[in-house]
Design an enzyme around this catalytic site. Structure first.
Site, PDB file in Angstrom:
ATOM      1  N   GLY A  90       0.862  -1.178   0.000  1.00  0.00           N
ATOM      2  CA  GLY A  90       0.000   0.000   0.000  1.00  0.00           C
ATOM      3  C   GLY A  90       0.894   1.222   0.000  1.00  0.00           C
ATOM      4  O   GLY A  90       2.104   1.113   0.227  1.00  0.00           O
ATOM      5  N   GLY A  92       2.796   3.555   1.418  1.00  0.00           N
ATOM      6  CA  GLY A  92       3.321   3.746   2.778  1.00  0.00           C
ATOM      7  C   GLY A  92       3.890   5.134   2.993  1.00  0.00           C
ATOM      8  O   GLY A  92       4.106   5.558   4.122  1.00  0.00           O
ATOM      9  N   LYS A 113       4.903  12.156  -2.827  1.00  0.00           N
ATOM     10  CA  LYS A 113       5.702  11.026  -2.337  1.00  0.00           C
ATOM     11  C   LYS A 113       6.594  11.542  -1.221  1.00  0.00           C
ATOM     12  O   LYS A 113       7.376  12.484  -1.436  1.00  0.00           O
ATOM     13  CB  LYS A 113       6.562  10.522  -3.505  1.00  0.00           C
ATOM     14  N   GLY A 126       7.274   7.023   6.502  1.00  0.00           N
ATOM     15  CA  GLY A 126       6.393   7.716   5.573  1.00  0.00           C
ATOM     16  C   GLY A 126       7.040   8.901   4.865  1.00  0.00           C
ATOM     17  O   GLY A 126       6.407   9.594   4.077  1.00  0.00           O
ATOM     18  N   ARG A 176       4.335  13.620  -8.021  1.00  0.00           N
ATOM     19  CA  ARG A 176       4.356  12.732  -9.177  1.00  0.00           C
ATOM     20  C   ARG A 176       3.037  12.860  -9.933  1.00  0.00           C
ATOM     21  O   ARG A 176       1.975  12.957  -9.318  1.00  0.00           O
ATOM     22  CB  ARG A 176       4.548  11.309  -8.663  1.00  0.00           C
ATOM     23  N   ARG A 183      -1.852  -0.739 -10.376  1.00  0.00           N
ATOM     24  CA  ARG A 183      -0.708  -1.624 -10.627  1.00  0.00           C
ATOM     25  C   ARG A 183      -1.194  -3.064 -10.786  1.00  0.00           C
ATOM     26  O   ARG A 183      -2.319  -3.381 -10.395  1.00  0.00           O
ATOM     27  CB  ARG A 183       0.239  -1.591  -9.404  1.00  0.00           C
ATOM     28  N   ASP A 252       4.134  -4.849  -7.914  1.00  0.00           N
ATOM     29  CA  ASP A 252       3.545  -3.585  -7.455  1.00  0.00           C
ATOM     30  C   ASP A 252       4.157  -2.393  -8.186  1.00  0.00           C
ATOM     31  O   ASP A 252       3.685  -1.275  -8.058  1.00  0.00           O
ATOM     32  CB  ASP A 252       3.716  -3.419  -5.942  1.00  0.00           C
ATOM     33  N   ASN A 253       5.212  -2.639  -8.939  1.00  0.00           N
ATOM     34  CA  ASN A 253       5.840  -1.560  -9.701  1.00  0.00           C
ATOM     35  C   ASN A 253       5.588  -1.692 -11.193  1.00  0.00           C
ATOM     36  O   ASN A 253       6.351  -1.213 -12.013  1.00  0.00           O
ATOM     37  CB  ASN A 253       7.349  -1.527  -9.427  1.00  0.00           C
ATOM     38  N   ASP A 262       8.079   3.970 -10.445  1.00  0.00           N
ATOM     39  CA  ASP A 262       8.967   3.644  -9.344  1.00  0.00           C
ATOM     40  C   ASP A 262      10.450   3.692  -9.725  1.00  0.00           C
ATOM     41  O   ASP A 262      11.048   2.692 -10.121  1.00  0.00           O
ATOM     42  CB  ASP A 262       8.626   2.293  -8.724  1.00  0.00           C
TER      43      ASP A 262
END
Ligand code: AMP
Ligand code: MG
Length: 486
Positions: A90, A92, A113, A126, A176, A183, A252-253, A262
């Site tokens: 998730g 983070g 980010k 974080g 971003r 994803r 996930d990327n 990423d």
């Protein structure tokens, strides 16, 4: 203060998905926000106008201290196979503050980010450090200018706070811009969600947002698999074209939109070696240059698994259907790759010996540690980029063969060189220049080298006044190592 016309047009749709797919929360304010990079051309492209906003206000906006009207910030849940191992993840340390529409109704996720902890952060802080955020800005913008689908970078703000990694670093936030953050891992998450509707909802949402043409199809899920497969083949061929090594191709990327996402341990290869790996944690070379197509296929297999319930009621039948689609990957990739490599050599039509000619060049480059980018530059214009290795006898023999081959084209020679110019960059973000620019920025607060680098990377195919300054390869690069810092 923020009434001045910027032109934000938020239309937030992802936040309407089930609450099991996301968490609504706002960025954690930062102490002393300071703007260090801002992408004027990107802001214009997406119809935002910051001309009336001074740098202090920009810093307030892009630190998340002052959210624009209409934003609704969320952290997305997702899962993923990291180096082959399945994990629940998730956002983070990221928050999507909303979806902005440009005048043509193109939709962009605007994401911070490094904006603070979220329910998915677990024990992590974080936050993000300045170096990696600048790195993502530089490389993602370079990729965009190289003509490669990618998320983009709108701004970097330092936070005036420290982040603790191996050492104490300056904190920063990157803004971003992405066509979405859906994803492969988002589908993997929805598949196993306790909320049974999550998969169908995410699926319908994705079609509507990215592939509305599939809506009419009778085999929607298979069609989505097919189109994502095509997008990923295109993307990986583009990476291979410029020598880009993503470094952390976890599921996930990998985006469903086909954008590169990423920019952690990624880097560009200079000496041609298919086994090149830069990432400090990739001990097995899972994500090495030559392995990228295989891993893309592996990731697509995981994507297909998440779609199984939507492909057919009978999972055995669904697996058979998906397998047929996936089986096509190697041949499709090979054809696209050949097409791309032929362009790099200015070969326009078909000849059965073309693949052999390409392989001979790559083998020669590997054996002689020739620079991947510069070898093609040399072929385009040998006077500009001379190097003694190009006098080597095997190279000269190969070059003669290549010259004879492009003369066989049913097209004038100029056409070959025009095509070569379009696909062979003169500059790439070379590791030693990126590192040098980041060092000046993070250790001396001097951003001039970052600005200079960004300027030359804006025109990677054109010979501008500074091009030749950024074409040299570095010897130190032998042991170049990157980290998952972003
Ligand atoms: P990444 O390497 O950026 O793809 O991150 C992998 C996962 O770790 C993602 O879910 C991130 O959100 C999470 N993560 C990485 N660094 C941090 C951090 N400093 N604080 C919170 N979560 C993080
Ligand atoms: Mg990631």
């Amino acid at each position: 203060m923020l009434r001045k016309k910027i032109g934000w047009k938020f239309d937030n749709t992802y936040s309407n998905l089930s609450q099991s797919m996301l968490s609504k929360l706002t960025p954690t304010p930062v102490k002393i926000p300071k703007l260090v990079l801002f992408n004027h051309s990107l802001s214009e492209e997406i119809d935002l106008d910051f001309s009336q906003i001074d740098n202090e206000e920009l810093a307030l906006i892009f630190s998340g201290n002052q959210l624009p009207e209409g934003s609704e910030s969320i952290a997305q849940a997702y899962a993923g196979h990291q180096f082959g191992h399945f994990t629940i993840l998730g956002d983070g340390r990221a928050l999507t503050i909303g979806e902005h529409l440009d005048k043509n109704k193109n939709r962009y996720d605007i994401q911070f980010k490094g904006s603070g902890k979220t329910p998915y952060s677990r024990n992590a802080d974080g936050r993000a450090a300045l170096g990696p955020m600048l790195r993502e800005y530089i490389i993602s913008e370079a990729m965009h200018n190289l003509g490669i689908p990618t998320t983009r970078s709108l701004a970097v703000v330092t936070t005036g706070e420290e982040v603790i990694r191996q050492s104490i670093l300056q904190g920063a936030i990157l803004t971003r811009v992405a066509s979405s953050h859906i994803r492969v891992g988002t589908f993997q998450y929805a598949l196993i969600s306790k909320n049974k509707n999550d998969l169908t909802t995410l699926f319908d949402y994705t079609l509507k947002r990215h592939y509305p043409n599939i809506k009419k199809s009778k085999s929607q899920a298979v069609d989505l698999l097919k189109v994502v497969l095509e997008k990923q083949i295109d993307l990986i061929c583009n990476w291979m074209r410029v020598g880009f090594i993503h470094g952390v191709m976890n599921t996930d990327n990998m985006t469903i939109s086909g954008q590169t996402i990423d920019y952690g341990p990624c880097a560009f290869m200079d000496k041609y070696d298919p086994e090149t790996v830069f990432s400090s944690i990739d001990h097995q070379g899972r994500y090495a240059y030559y392995n990228q197509p295989r891993i893309a296929q592996w990731n697509l297999e995981r994507f297909a698994e998440s779609l199984i319930p939507l492909i057919h009621n009978d999972s055995k039948v669904a697996v058979e259907i998906a397998t047929e689609v996936l089986k096509e990957f190697p041949e499709k990739y090979k054809n696209k790759w050949l097409e791309m490599m032929k362009k790099k050599l200015g070969i326009i039509d078909y000849n059965s010996t073309d693949e052999q000619l390409i392989i001979e060049l790559l083998s020669w480059m590997h054996q002689h540690k020739a620079d991947y980018t510069n070898t093609f530059c040399y072929l385009m214009n040998e006077h500009k980029l001379s190097n003694e290795i190009y006098n080597e006898k095997n190279f000269l023999m190969w070059k003669k063969k290549w010259e004879d081959r492009i003369k066989l084209n049913n097209n004038p020679l100029e056409k070959s060189f025009k095509i070569m110019n379009e696909v062979n960059p003169l500059v790439i973000p070379r590791n030693h220049f990126v590192e040098e620019a980041l060092k000046h920025a993070t250790e001396m607060n001097n951003f001039n080298k970052v600005y200079e680098l960004l300027k030359v990377l804006k025109n990677p195919y054109d010979n501008i006044s500074t091009t030749s300054d950024y074409q040299s390869t570095s010897r130190q690069e032998e042991n170049y190592v990157t980290f998952c810092g972003t």
